[in-house]
Structures are given as C-alpha cells and as structure tokens.
Design a protein around this motif. Structure first.
Motif, PDB file in Angstrom:
ATOM      1  N   UNK A 172       9.098   6.578   8.599  1.00 54.58           N
ATOM      2  CA  UNK A 172       9.629   7.322   9.744  1.00 54.58           C
ATOM      3  C   UNK A 172      10.746   8.284   9.341  1.00 54.58           C
ATOM      4  N   UNK A 173      10.474   9.108   8.309  1.00 54.61           N
ATOM      5  CA  UNK A 173      11.453  10.124   7.906  1.00 54.61           C
ATOM      6  C   UNK A 173      10.732  11.278   7.223  1.00 54.61           C
ATOM      7  N   UNK A 174      11.412  12.421   7.157  1.00 56.84           N
ATOM      8  CA  UNK A 174      10.851  13.604   6.519  1.00 56.84           C
ATOM      9  C   UNK A 174      10.852  13.407   5.009  1.00 56.84           C
ATOM     10  N   UNK A 175       9.768  13.820   4.343  1.00 54.63           N
ATOM     11  CA  UNK A 175       9.692  13.800   2.895  1.00 54.63           C
ATOM     12  C   UNK A 175      10.434  15.027   2.344  1.00 54.63           C
ATOM     13  N   UNK A 176      10.205  16.180   2.971  1.00 53.37           N
ATOM     14  CA  UNK A 176      10.859  17.432   2.559  1.00 53.37           C
ATOM     15  C   UNK A 176      12.127  17.632   3.395  1.00 53.37           C
ATOM     16  N   UNK A 177      13.174  18.114   2.754  1.00 54.40           N
ATOM     17  CA  UNK A 177      14.437  18.320   3.460  1.00 54.40           C
ATOM     18  C   UNK A 177      14.402  19.571   4.348  1.00 54.40           C
ATOM     19  N   UNK A 178      13.558  20.548   4.014  1.00 56.38           N
ATOM     20  CA  UNK A 178      13.475  21.810   4.745  1.00 56.38           C
ATOM     21  C   UNK A 178      12.014  22.156   5.021  1.00 56.38           C
TER      22      UNK A 178
ATOM     23  N   UNK B  32       0.852  -1.188   0.000  1.00 58.35           N
ATOM     24  CA  UNK B  32       0.000   0.000   0.000  1.00 58.35           C
ATOM     25  C   UNK B  32       0.883   1.232   0.000  1.00 58.35           C
ATOM     26  N   UNK B  33       0.282   2.361  -0.290  1.00 58.83           N
ATOM     27  CA  UNK B  33       1.022   3.608  -0.333  1.00 58.83           C
ATOM     28  C   UNK B  33       1.468   4.059   1.049  1.00 58.83           C
ATOM     29  N   UNK B  34       2.477   4.892   1.069  1.00 59.40           N
ATOM     30  CA  UNK B  34       2.969   5.436   2.332  1.00 59.40           C
ATOM     31  C   UNK B  34       1.933   6.382   2.938  1.00 59.40           C
ATOM     32  N   UNK B  35       1.963   6.490   4.257  1.00 58.06           N
ATOM     33  CA  UNK B  35       1.104   7.438   4.966  1.00 58.06           C
ATOM     34  C   UNK B  35       1.913   8.707   5.190  1.00 58.06           C
ATOM     35  N   UNK B  36       1.428   9.819   4.663  1.00 60.57           N
ATOM     36  CA  UNK B  36       2.128  11.100   4.751  1.00 60.57           C
ATOM     37  C   UNK B  36       1.303  12.043   5.618  1.00 60.57           C
ATOM     38  N   UNK B  37       1.930  12.635   6.639  1.00 58.10           N
ATOM     39  CA  UNK B  37       1.284  13.638   7.479  1.00 58.10           C
ATOM     40  C   UNK B  37       1.931  14.990   7.213  1.00 58.10           C
ATOM     41  N   UNK B  38       1.132  16.036   7.267  1.00 55.43           N
ATOM     42  CA  UNK B  38       1.665  17.389   7.110  1.00 55.43           C
ATOM     43  C   UNK B  38       1.784  18.003   8.491  1.00 55.43           C
ATOM     44  N   UNK B  39       2.979  18.427   8.843  1.00 55.00           N
ATOM     45  CA  UNK B  39       3.257  19.046  10.140  1.00 55.00           C
ATOM     46  C   UNK B  39       3.390  20.552   9.935  1.00 55.00           C
ATOM     47  N   UNK B  40       2.883  21.326  10.884  1.00 55.06           N
ATOM     48  CA  UNK B  40       2.930  22.790  10.817  1.00 55.06           C
ATOM     49  C   UNK B  40       3.700  23.341  12.005  1.00 55.06           C
ATOM     50  N   UNK B  41       4.280  24.530  11.810  1.00 51.49           N
ATOM     51  CA  UNK B  41       4.907  25.263  12.902  1.00 51.49           C
ATOM     52  C   UNK B  41       4.930  26.741  12.556  1.00 51.49           C
ATOM     53  N   UNK B  42       5.114  27.565  13.584  1.00 49.07           N
ATOM     54  CA  UNK B  42       5.310  28.998  13.389  1.00 49.07           C
ATOM     55  C   UNK B  42       6.753  29.285  13.765  1.00 49.07           C
ATOM     56  N   UNK B  43       7.526  29.821  12.831  1.00 47.74           N
ATOM     57  CA  UNK B  43       8.942  30.083  13.037  1.00 47.74           C
ATOM     58  C   UNK B  43       9.235  31.501  12.557  1.00 47.74           C
ATOM     59  N   UNK B  44       9.744  32.328  13.446  1.00 55.01           N
ATOM     60  CA  UNK B  44      10.019  33.742  13.153  1.00 55.01           C
ATOM     61  C   UNK B  44       8.778  34.442  12.590  1.00 55.01           C
ATOM     62  N   UNK B  45       7.620  34.127  13.143  1.00 54.20           N
ATOM     63  CA  UNK B  45       6.387  34.784  12.738  1.00 54.20           C
ATOM     64  C   UNK B  45       5.796  34.270  11.437  1.00 54.20           C
ATOM     65  N   UNK B  46       6.388  33.249  10.822  1.00 57.03           N
ATOM     66  CA  UNK B  46       5.884  32.692   9.563  1.00 57.03           C
ATOM     67  C   UNK B  46       5.371  31.282   9.813  1.00 57.03           C
ATOM     68  N   UNK B  47       4.247  30.960   9.181  1.00 55.45           N
ATOM     69  CA  UNK B  47       3.717  29.598   9.272  1.00 55.45           C
ATOM     70  C   UNK B  47       4.454  28.750   8.244  1.00 55.45           C
ATOM     71  N   UNK B  48       4.940  27.606   8.689  1.00 54.07           N
ATOM     72  CA  UNK B  48       5.677  26.704   7.810  1.00 54.07           C
ATOM     73  C   UNK B  48       5.077  25.312   7.902  1.00 54.07           C
ATOM     74  N   UNK B  49       5.310  24.515   6.864  1.00 52.69           N
ATOM     75  CA  UNK B  49       4.858  23.129   6.900  1.00 52.69           C
ATOM     76  C   UNK B  49       5.953  22.217   6.360  1.00 52.69           C
ATOM     77  N   UNK B  50       5.823  20.932   6.699  1.00 49.73           N
ATOM     78  CA  UNK B  50       6.776  19.930   6.267  1.00 49.73           C
ATOM     79  C   UNK B  50       6.044  18.592   6.264  1.00 49.73           C
ATOM     80  N   UNK B  51       6.348  17.744   5.305  1.00 48.56           N
ATOM     81  CA  UNK B  51       5.662  16.448   5.211  1.00 48.56           C
ATOM     82  C   UNK B  51       6.484  15.360   5.892  1.00 48.56           C
TER      83      UNK B  51
END
Length: 90
Positions: free
Chosen positions: A80-86, A55-74
C-alpha cells in the motif's frame, strides 16, 4: 492523395487509442495517495503445521495526464505505497 489519407487515418486511430487508454486508466487514479480503509478484516486460522511461502509484491501501473503529458507511476498493492517517488513522463 492516398498517403495523406493514410497519415490522417493513422493519426485519428492513434489519438482515439490514446484517449481510450487514458480515460479508462484515469478512473482508477487519484492525484493523491489512496485512502487505506480504517477497518481491516481479520480471520482466525488454525495452525496446521504447514508453512506459507512468501510471494512477490503485486505492482500496478497507474496513468494520468498532467499538463498535456501522459505520466505513469507504480503502486505496490501489497505494501500500500508508491514504488516510484515521482510521476514519470512517457
């Protein structure tokens, strides 16, 4: 006067929505890589001759606020590893 009040009301609703989104999402996000449990559970399975289809991988989108900017990462839950490097700005 009504237009000004509407703009203020829309700004308040948008701010509250964004605050609620970021506060609930930040509870599950750490700035570092998540810790993988050291003890893994194993289960003995009897071979029944049936094949298991991948079956396909399960991908979650994680959010954070860093220096006043909303960011996300998969996060790939299956591998058990990040899809995006940054972290990516929204």
């Amino acid at each position: 006067m009504k237009k000004v009040m509407r703009k203020i009301l829309v700004a308040i609703v948008a701010t509250l929505s964004l605050t609620m989104l970021s506060s609930t999402s930040l509870l599950s996000v750490a700035a570092e890589e998540p810790v993988v449990p050291s003890s893994a559970q194993t289960v003995a399975v009897q071979d029944s001759g049936e094949t298991i289809s991948p079956r396909g991988d399960i991908i979650e989108i994680k959010y954070r606020v860093f220096n006043g900017k909303i960011q996300y990462r998969r996060w790939n839950v299956t591998q058990q590893k990040w899809v995006d490097s940054e972290w990516i700005d929204m």
